[in-house]
Design an enzyme around this catalytic site. Sequence first.
Site, PDB file in Angstrom:
ATOM      1  N   ASP A  37       1.861  -0.657  -4.108  1.00 50.15           N
ATOM      2  CA  ASP A  37       0.606  -1.159  -3.551  1.00 50.15           C
ATOM      3  C   ASP A  37      -0.450  -0.067  -3.484  1.00 50.15           C
ATOM      4  O   ASP A  37      -0.152   1.130  -3.527  1.00 50.15           O
ATOM      5  CB  ASP A  37       0.837  -1.663  -2.119  1.00 50.15           C
ATOM      6  N   HIS A 179       4.171   2.552  -2.234  1.00 46.73           N
ATOM      7  CA  HIS A 179       2.730   2.788  -2.385  1.00 46.73           C
ATOM      8  C   HIS A 179       2.528   3.969  -3.323  1.00 46.73           C
ATOM      9  O   HIS A 179       2.954   5.080  -3.003  1.00 46.73           O
ATOM     10  CB  HIS A 179       2.086   3.084  -1.020  1.00 46.73           C
TER      11      HIS A 179
HETATM   12 ZN    ZN Z   1      -1.703  -2.141   1.089  1.00 46.05          ZN
END
Ligand code: ZN
Length: 605
Positions: A37, A179
């Site tokens: 992400d 992430h």
């Molecule tokens: Zn996010």
Amino acid sequence: MKRVVSFLLAMVLLVSLIPASTAVYAADSKLIAITFDDGPCAHTTRLLDGLAQRGVNVTFFTVGTGVANYPNTVKRAYQSGHQIANHSYNHPELTALSNSEVINQVSRTSGLLDQICGKGTSYFFRAPYGSTSSRVRSLIGMPLILWSVDTVDWKYRNSTTVKNNIVNNAHDGAIVLLHDIHATTIDGALAGIDILLAQGYELVTVTELFRRRGVTPYSGTSYSQCRDTGADYGSITEPVITTAPEGHRQRVTMTAPQGSRIYYSLDGSDINQESKLYTGPILVDPPCTLKAVAAYNLNGDRSKTVTKQISLPAAPAPTFQIEGDSLTIISAASDTHIYYTLDGSTPTTGAAPYTTPIKLQPDTVVRAIATGTAYLPSAVSSAYFSLQSHFFLDVFPQDWFCSAIDLATTAGYMNGIGNYRFAPRSGLTRGQFVTLLYRYAQAACTEQMRETIPFDDLNRTAYYFDPVCWAYENGIVNGYNAEEFRPEAFITRQEMCKILSVFLTCRGKQLPEASNSVSGYADYNSIHHWALPHVDTMTSIGLFQGDNDHNFRPTANAERAHAATVLLRLADLEPNLPDLPQAPQEEPADPVDNVGSLREGPSAS
Ligand code: ZN
């Protein structure tokens, strides 16, 4: 009625859930979807490198601001087969936004992604912080993807912890949250992926995970994993491309796994959702670069790109026709030009263009090509117009037998086999060689000879029949045995020696006494006893010699080039025959080659 309609609706729903591809049941299939992400960012390139090394595809939930800053990174990820998904424009808490603000967050990023993936691409969505409401979910209009493994990588910022959190919580059908904006995540994720691969996990994108398990995600519905359904519809394979010429064009046929689609381009451009969709064989104009991808979904469930250069066809090689010394060069394709040389050099488009028939001087090598805008240049066609003004496609000045064949042809001892070919390295049959001697001797066959011939394997209407009858009557040939002459068998070198030796004796030629010349051959032990004195004599008078290794090779086939040489040498040995323009070449070292079959008719020899 109402029940019937709802039953039909249920059937339609059921059918739509099942991909058209054939399910492969694999109880031990372990699929896992890794997701990243909040990118792309400067770290993403290093992640893509590491994923490429491992041959692994993942899913990127991108934010619009990152896509705007790193469009080439997104493009690389998309073309590599990773799935590109939407994670809002600038990562707000969506539940706090108005309806139009939510829609804007989604559509602005989808618009940026469409510039890379093409209009019509469908995206999955992940809400920032995973935070949604029924209002937000209904506004987004895409399947919402959560996770079943949270690595909490944003908090720990330690690659070992990230790796352990992946590996310790991994399960079949998991969706793993990471992430790619943290360098520690890149290192931890790649280390974790190596362990998952070693544990037998197959790493897939989210869209592939659902498709392989036969699950169709719905817009507005949240999914955090996709457990084993008992079916695995398998990963996709590359399209198979075949081409076949059709005039100047190429017919391209492509096949891909059932239920998938093939997208392609003909100008070398990358494939995306706006590329051409293959529906059946296509005709293309070469030259062009065909790229093709098989996909259940170009966005993350696609094959590798197959690239195929489709080239122009080569022009057909020119052919020659000669009348006297006037050479015509012909191209089978009307839309070509012919270029030629007369000095033996390789013709190019810079050589003389052919327009009208050429007057050839003796001893000229002519070479020609055909080419045109719709073709690559043809193969070079070569021919030799000899000193004796014979035209050969397979005899050239550098060949040891060139002069002998030229003179033997002039003398009428031998002819070519048609179409300007002499086939110098081909063998000749026993029937053919006896026929050559018969013609050389200008002999005649009598009815009595025909009646007394004992062999059962002669065709009485064949070109060799009279020559064999004559040769048998004169003791030049004895046959293989009492019944067989074997006229179609290739004549060996030792057989040729024997026949020549007896023939010369019949012609009244005084042959030298045995001189043990054969002992000079390294392989003289392999010369058959019946042939030894004849090989000895023919060697003594210089009609035969060995190869570079001093081998006689008695059972090797004699070649047509040998026969031409021998006939010319016979003429030299016989004083009452007219002089030839020049003495034939010596049989050189290494002339022996066991060439395959040549079947020729009576006119050929
Ligand atoms: Zn996010």
